[in-house]
Design an enzyme around this catalytic site. Sequence first.
Site, mmCIF file in Angstrom:
data_model
loop_
_atom_site.group_PDB
_atom_site.id
_atom_site.type_symbol
_atom_site.label_atom_id
_atom_site.label_comp_id
_atom_site.label_asym_id
_atom_site.label_seq_id
_atom_site.Cartn_x
_atom_site.Cartn_y
_atom_site.Cartn_z
ATOM 1 C CB CYS A 89 -0.990 -0.014 1.162
ATOM 2 S SG CYS A 89 -0.250 0.110 2.814
ATOM 3 C CG HIS A 113 -4.654 0.083 3.635
ATOM 4 N ND1 HIS A 113 -3.950 -0.879 2.958
ATOM 5 C CD2 HIS A 113 -5.531 0.602 2.732
ATOM 6 C CE1 HIS A 113 -4.383 -0.962 1.708
ATOM 7 N NE2 HIS A 113 -5.335 -0.063 1.541
ATOM 8 C CG HIS A 156 -6.563 0.470 -2.050
ATOM 9 N ND1 HIS A 156 -6.744 -0.384 -0.980
ATOM 10 C CD2 HIS A 156 -7.625 0.239 -2.877
ATOM 11 C CE1 HIS A 156 -7.850 -1.091 -1.143
ATOM 12 N NE2 HIS A 156 -8.405 -0.731 -2.276
#
Length: 346
Positions: free
Chosen positions: A262, A310, A322
Amino acid sequence: MVSHRRTSQPGPVTLTGVTVLSAALAAAALSPAPAAADPADGPAAARGSAASRLTELYDQAERATEKYNGADERARSLRVQVTNLQDRTARAQERVNRMRGRLGVLAAAQYRAGGIDPTLQLLLSEGPDGYLEKASALDRLHRSQAGELHELQVAQRALEQQRRETVARLADLEAGRKTVARHKKAVQGKLAAARRMLNGLPADVRAAYDRASRALGRDGILPDLSGVLPSSGRAAAAVAAARAVVGSPYSWGGSGPSAFDCSGLTQWAYGRAGVSIPRTSQGQRGAGRQVSLGEAQPGDLVVYRSDASHVGMYVGNGQVVHAPYPGARVRYDPVGMMPISSITRP
């Protein structure tokens, strides 16, 4: 400011008798059975429990991955520091050697003239420090000799300081290597457990999970981003880079150009725009100005979960790009796919 709509999360989609969350959820494709289902029903409840555990394992793996990224980034920085310190130490040693060489020539000349000055002989030894502090020693030396010897003293002190700093950084680097290895082992353990659990799911459930993981947009539909304009040139370049790699595989520790985790994706995308941001999602949270969801513009970094484990890039119209979890592809998802910790504008 470019307008965008806040996307509410739709309900789950039922596939092959079990509940499968849409691709909007960043670390899961499966969810527990509906609340109305009887836990004693058996298969559906068991599958739902396995799905929840799989989601939890991927979340834990992602947290461990970000810790690994942070430790690895620090180790890389320490390696650079050690290299620089070693270079500086080598240069300092060369300087000391040259100065001692010059004083050696002076000693030889004195020897030929009838013997080495005992003061000079002492100061050319391995430990002249302290002797120069004595005024009687300076009185017995010519002014030029005193200057040379003082410079040698200063150079030797600098050399010893460089050596101490190098030893300390080498110790830090070794500790950093152990930390990297520990976090790497944690990530691999979580991913291995997730793979075992995934392999143990019924074939139809596993197939549904695989389909959701391969999707590049929610429910397999790519979002309409026509007319969306980032707020700046560098944001536009970062958004273009992120969108260009939609479909690339997730890889823990990956920072491009062909696979990403990520924070690796967002760092790489901004790197393509000529902007340096930290390697971890926690670091990226503080890499610019904080804005609200209502103020979000394409290029902003959306950081998720209370521990900032994240991150995705807002690209407009309520969507982020993402890298979600192992086995999945870089994709579009609604900005509200999981709890938002903060939104940062680099």
